[in-house]
Design a protein around this motif. Structure first.
Motif, PDB file in Angstrom:
ATOM      1  N   GLU A 161       1.486  -1.516   0.122  1.00 16.41           N
ATOM      2  CA  GLU A 161      -0.308   0.003  -0.279  1.00 16.41           C
ATOM      3  C   GLU A 161       0.677   1.410   0.481  1.00 16.41           C
ATOM      4  OE1 GLU A 161      -3.136   0.368   3.141  1.00 16.41           O
ATOM      5  OE2 GLU A 161      -2.409  -1.829   3.185  1.00 16.41           O
ATOM      6  N   ALA A 162       0.550   2.008  -0.569  1.00 21.47           N
ATOM      7  CA  ALA A 162       1.367   4.033  -0.884  1.00 21.47           C
ATOM      8  C   ALA A 162       0.091   4.125  -0.020  1.00 21.47           C
ATOM      9  CB  ALA A 162       1.241   4.116  -2.435  1.00 21.47           C
ATOM     10  N   VAL A 163       0.779   5.584   0.829  1.00 22.73           N
ATOM     11  CA  VAL A 163      -0.166   6.665   1.167  1.00 22.73           C
ATOM     12  C   VAL A 163      -1.077   7.543   0.820  1.00 22.73           C
ATOM     13  CG1 VAL A 163       0.100   7.886   3.052  1.00 22.73           C
ATOM     14  CG2 VAL A 163       0.981   6.286   3.603  1.00 22.73           C
ATOM     15  N   PRO A 164      -1.767   7.774   0.440  1.00 19.38           N
ATOM     16  CA  PRO A 164      -1.877   8.300  -0.733  1.00 19.38           C
ATOM     17  C   PRO A 164      -2.029  10.226   0.005  1.00 19.38           C
ATOM     18  CG  PRO A 164      -3.760   7.613   0.856  1.00 19.38           C
ATOM     19  CD  PRO A 164      -3.177   6.910   1.198  1.00 19.38           C
ATOM     20  N   THR A 165      -2.403  10.894  -1.005  1.00 20.70           N
ATOM     21  CA  THR A 165      -2.281  12.254  -0.541  1.00 20.70           C
ATOM     22  C   THR A 165      -3.125  13.144   0.319  1.00 20.70           C
ATOM     23  OG1 THR A 165      -1.376  12.862  -2.433  1.00 20.70           O
ATOM     24  CG2 THR A 165      -1.761  14.534  -1.952  1.00 20.70           C
TER      25      THR A 165
ATOM     26  N   GLY B 155      -6.851  11.625   2.586  1.00 18.09           N
ATOM     27  CA  GLY B 155      -7.939  10.632   3.524  1.00 18.09           C
ATOM     28  C   GLY B 155      -6.747   9.341   3.202  1.00 18.09           C
ATOM     29  N   HIS B 156      -7.459   8.431   3.614  1.00 20.16           N
ATOM     30  CA  HIS B 156      -7.327   6.808   3.762  1.00 20.16           C
ATOM     31  C   HIS B 156      -7.528   6.307   2.564  1.00 20.16           C
ATOM     32  CE1 HIS B 156      -6.737   8.383   8.042  1.00 20.16           C
ATOM     33  NE2 HIS B 156      -7.800   8.981   7.878  1.00 20.16           N
ATOM     34  N   ASN B 157      -6.284   4.670   2.332  1.00 13.38           N
ATOM     35  CA  ASN B 157      -6.858   3.996   1.658  1.00 13.38           C
ATOM     36  C   ASN B 157      -7.802   3.287   1.990  1.00 13.38           C
ATOM     37  OD1 ASN B 157      -4.628   4.542   0.055  1.00 13.38           O
ATOM     38  ND2 ASN B 157      -3.296   2.882   1.275  1.00 13.38           N
ATOM     39  N   GLU B 158      -9.200   2.306   1.331  1.00 15.69           N
ATOM     40  CA  GLU B 158     -10.408   2.072   2.228  1.00 15.69           C
ATOM     41  C   GLU B 158     -10.131   0.321   1.150  1.00 15.69           C
ATOM     42  OE1 GLU B 158     -13.462   4.198   2.000  1.00 15.69           O
ATOM     43  OE2 GLU B 158     -12.656   5.587   3.220  1.00 15.69           O
ATOM     44  N   PHE B 159     -10.971  -0.922   1.840  1.00 14.20           N
ATOM     45  CA  PHE B 159     -10.562  -1.476   0.967  1.00 14.20           C
ATOM     46  C   PHE B 159     -11.851  -2.385   1.065  1.00 14.20           C
ATOM     47  CE2 PHE B 159      -5.888  -1.370   1.721  1.00 14.20           C
ATOM     48  CZ  PHE B 159      -5.850  -1.171   0.615  1.00 14.20           C
ATOM     49  N   SER B 160     -12.951  -3.115   0.338  1.00 17.43           N
ATOM     50  CA  SER B 160     -14.204  -3.472   0.184  1.00 17.43           C
ATOM     51  C   SER B 160     -14.668  -4.383  -0.406  1.00 17.43           C
ATOM     52  CB  SER B 160     -15.102  -2.448   0.577  1.00 17.43           C
ATOM     53  OG  SER B 160     -16.517  -2.820   0.277  1.00 17.43           O
ATOM     54  N   SER B 161     -14.476  -5.826  -0.084  1.00 18.04           N
ATOM     55  CA  SER B 161     -15.188  -6.803  -1.092  1.00 18.04           C
ATOM     56  C   SER B 161     -16.539  -6.626  -1.483  1.00 18.04           C
ATOM     57  CB  SER B 161     -14.496  -8.429  -0.345  1.00 18.04           C
ATOM     58  OG  SER B 161     -15.761  -8.274   0.779  1.00 18.04           O
ATOM     59  N   TYR B 162     -17.940  -5.915  -1.268  1.00 15.06           N
ATOM     60  CA  TYR B 162     -18.472  -5.712  -1.607  1.00 15.06           C
ATOM     61  C   TYR B 162     -18.852  -4.045  -1.567  1.00 15.06           C
ATOM     62  CZ  TYR B 162     -23.752  -5.908  -2.473  1.00 15.06           C
ATOM     63  OH  TYR B 162     -24.620  -6.038  -2.369  1.00 15.06           O
ATOM     64  N   TYR B 163     -19.779  -3.496  -2.324  1.00 14.75           N
ATOM     65  CA  TYR B 163     -20.392  -2.111  -2.484  1.00 14.75           C
ATOM     66  C   TYR B 163     -22.062  -2.208  -2.608  1.00 14.75           C
ATOM     67  CZ  TYR B 163     -20.638   3.312  -3.039  1.00 14.75           C
ATOM     68  OH  TYR B 163     -21.277   4.542  -3.013  1.00 14.75           O
ATOM     69  N   ALA B 164     -22.343  -1.834  -2.578  1.00 12.94           N
ATOM     70  CA  ALA B 164     -23.249  -1.304  -2.663  1.00 12.94           C
ATOM     71  C   ALA B 164     -24.144  -0.151  -2.399  1.00 12.94           C
ATOM     72  CB  ALA B 164     -24.487  -2.668  -2.289  1.00 12.94           C
ATOM     73  N   TYR B 165     -24.811   0.709  -3.304  1.00 11.28           N
ATOM     74  CA  TYR B 165     -25.694   1.882  -3.821  1.00 11.28           C
ATOM     75  C   TYR B 165     -27.022   2.064  -4.163  1.00 11.28           C
ATOM     76  CZ  TYR B 165     -24.946   7.212  -2.734  1.00 11.28           C
ATOM     77  OH  TYR B 165     -25.357   8.272  -2.644  1.00 11.28           O
ATOM     78  N   VAL B 166     -27.560   2.548  -3.447  1.00  8.29           N
ATOM     79  CA  VAL B 166     -29.411   3.057  -4.344  1.00  8.29           C
ATOM     80  C   VAL B 166     -29.932   4.042  -3.991  1.00  8.29           C
ATOM     81  CG1 VAL B 166     -31.568   1.980  -3.798  1.00  8.29           C
ATOM     82  CG2 VAL B 166     -30.293   0.260  -3.790  1.00  8.29           C
TER      83      VAL B 166
END
Length: 513
Positions: free
Chosen positions: A203-207, A209-220
């Motif tokens: 992982e690299a540090v983003p300029t 915010g934070h790194n985020e990892f999710s195997s599932y994402y849903a938006y209704v």
């Protein structure tokens, strides 16, 4: 053939339909200007392959067969004129890679190359993104599948003018995973209908915010640019589990779970909330207002606000037959032994069924405005207590300012207008219980009593103006004449009157006979 390779170039030509028989055994290829391609319907005439021998040396017979098959698919790929000028289509073969048909458009500004099967088009450069791979439906004008140059797979569809008389009649879904096990022969093992796995390495540090990892994402999102009639239903996930029919317990499954989660926290200290740690949670639900970019994307005015939900977590239901629609019906049974169970034995397929859990605090209740815990609406005929605690209860706290501090307040919230309000406290259990109770009715001043075993015969009864002992109602104690003074010499008749007055008072209080 070993590592021998051969390569042929085919040219596709447009010929009249009566030349079909003459063209079945030859191969060809086309050159065309990809910039003029159009996904239109079939023309009156179509493409047929005229083949020639492009090879510089003799090839084995099976290679010729593969080449013929490749030409057949080349013929199928060009059954519609999508352009006029020729572009090379190359067929390659070697013993390691097999046979390939390469569609090579030569216009870098419009690098589309595709194969059409009736109303379906499969190819590169959909126009949605640069050099993507796509599947296109010319009837609906949709791209149900698009793969970007970053290997991102997108399933999409736009359903317009789709009306079902029954709201529960399912509309099409962009992705359907239909799996069956053991339909014709019993199967065994772990069956997973849809699986998603992620491996996170460096992982690299983003300029920002934070790194985020999710195997599932849903938006209704109910887009405010459209029309939304009132009374509709919206939800993000909907899980259903139907188990085998097994009325006999010995034939029942070993485990049933609608939603199972497992967290393996290998980072010490993340659970302690601080400016550098937001906590670790097995499951988290939060209600928040919308962000500005979310409101803009949904077409919602920026001065709009969000509103409360009914509950962040709702547990409900009942058991019964197909006619049961309410938990108070005679056919209804409990939905579960526990509506909410914390700890105890087992609870997950990842720990033994007899394993005890370990928590610092079972339930933490914070940030409430009306009540931290409210218990109400027991079922008709229920006799169990609203709260059962088999261990020491520690109470502390106070009411708002300018009031006396109370650790425990008991009162009757369900008294009827024709019945007294009652509240009580039992110390001990069974035949050795002391009972403390309070009763008031209307404008009555109310009574407080202390009884042993039976509340009908209290040892002490107190009212605002009186007192009673040994089952006698509270009365106003009799008064002795103010002239009665044992320190002074008095008449014996006056002394007898005083004695009789005291004796009568003791009898009234239940302390004498």
């Amino acid at each position: 053939m070993g590592d021998e390779e051969w390569e042929g170039t085919c040219v596709m030509k447009q010929v009249p339909s009566h030349d079909v028989n003459r063209s079945k055994q030859i191969m060809s290829s086309v050159r065309s200007n990809a910039a003029r391609r159009s996904l239109t319907s079939l023309p009156a005439s179509f493409h047929l392959p005229y083949c020639f021998n492009p090879f510089q040396y003799r090839t084995p017979s099976y290679s010729s067969l593969l080449l013929s098959v490749a030409c057949f698919f080349g013929f199928m790929a060009h059954t519609t004129i999508l352009h006029a000028d020729p572009a090379p289509s190359v067929i390659r073969y070697n013993s390691q890679e097999g046979t390939h048909i390469d569609l090579l458009p030569d216009d870098p500004k419009f690098p589309r190359s595709d194969v059409k099967f009736g109303n379906w088009v499969l190819g590169q450069y959909s126009g949605i993104g640069p050099t993507d791979f796509f599947l296109y439906n010319s009837l609906t004008h949709n791209h149900p599948l698009v793969i970007s140059p970053k290997d991102e797979v997108t399933f999409s569809h736009a359903y317009d003018n789709a009306h079902n008389w029954d709201a529960y009649d399912k509309l099409p879904s962009p992705v359907n995973v239909l799996v069956s096990y053991g339909r014709t022969r019993p199967s065994s093992g772990t069956a997973i209908g849809l699986q998603n796995s992620m491996d996170i390495y460096n992982e690299a540090v983003p300029t920002h915010g934070h790194n985020e990892f999710s195997s599932y994402y849903a938006y209704v999102r109910a887009n405010n640019h459209g029309i939304h009639p009132p009374g509709q239903h919206y939800w993000v996930t909907d899980f259903h589990l139907q188990t085998p029919y097994a009325p006999e317990p010995q034939k029942s499954p070993e485990l049933e779970i609608v939603y199972s989660g497992r967290i393996m926290n290998m980072s010490n200290g993340v659970q302690a909330l601080s400016s550098s740690h937001m906590g670790a949670y097995g499951q988290s639900l939060v209600a928040t207002p919308m962000l500005e970019n979310e409101m803009t994307a949904a077409g919602i005015p920026l001065d709009a606000r969000s509103y409360p939900v009914t509950a962040m977590l709702d547990l409900a239901g009942f058991s019964g037959d197909r006619h049961t629609y309410d938990g108070t019906l005679p056919s209804a049974g409990p939905a579960a032994d526990y509506a909410l169970r914390i700890g105890g034995n087992g609870g997950s397929p990842y720990i033994p069924f007899s394993a005890r859990s370990n928590f610092v605090i079972g339930i933490g209740l914070y940030d409430w405005s009306k009540a931290g815990l409210e218990i109400d609406h027991r079922l008709p005929g229920a006799t169990g207590p609203g709260l059962r605690n088999r261990y020491t209860t520690e109470l502390g706290g106070s009411l708002p300012a300018d009031t006396w501090p109370y650790s425990l307040i008991l009162h009757d919230e369900h008294a009827q207008p024709t019945s007294p309000e009652q509240a009580g406290l039992q110390l001990g259990d069974g035949s050795h219980a002391w009972l403390l109770g309070s009763t008031s009715h209307g404008d009555d001043d109310g009574q407080f009593s202390i009884a042993y075993q039976h509340p009908e015969r209290p040892q002490l009864t107190l009212s605002r103006t009186g007192i009673g002992f040994m089952g006698h109602a509270a009365i106003t104690p009799p008064k002795i004449h103010p002239k009665f003074d044992l320190s002074k010499k008095m008449d014996l008749k006056e002394l007898a009157k005083a004695y009789n007055s005291i004796h009568d008072a003791l009898i009234s209080l239940g302390l004498a006979q």
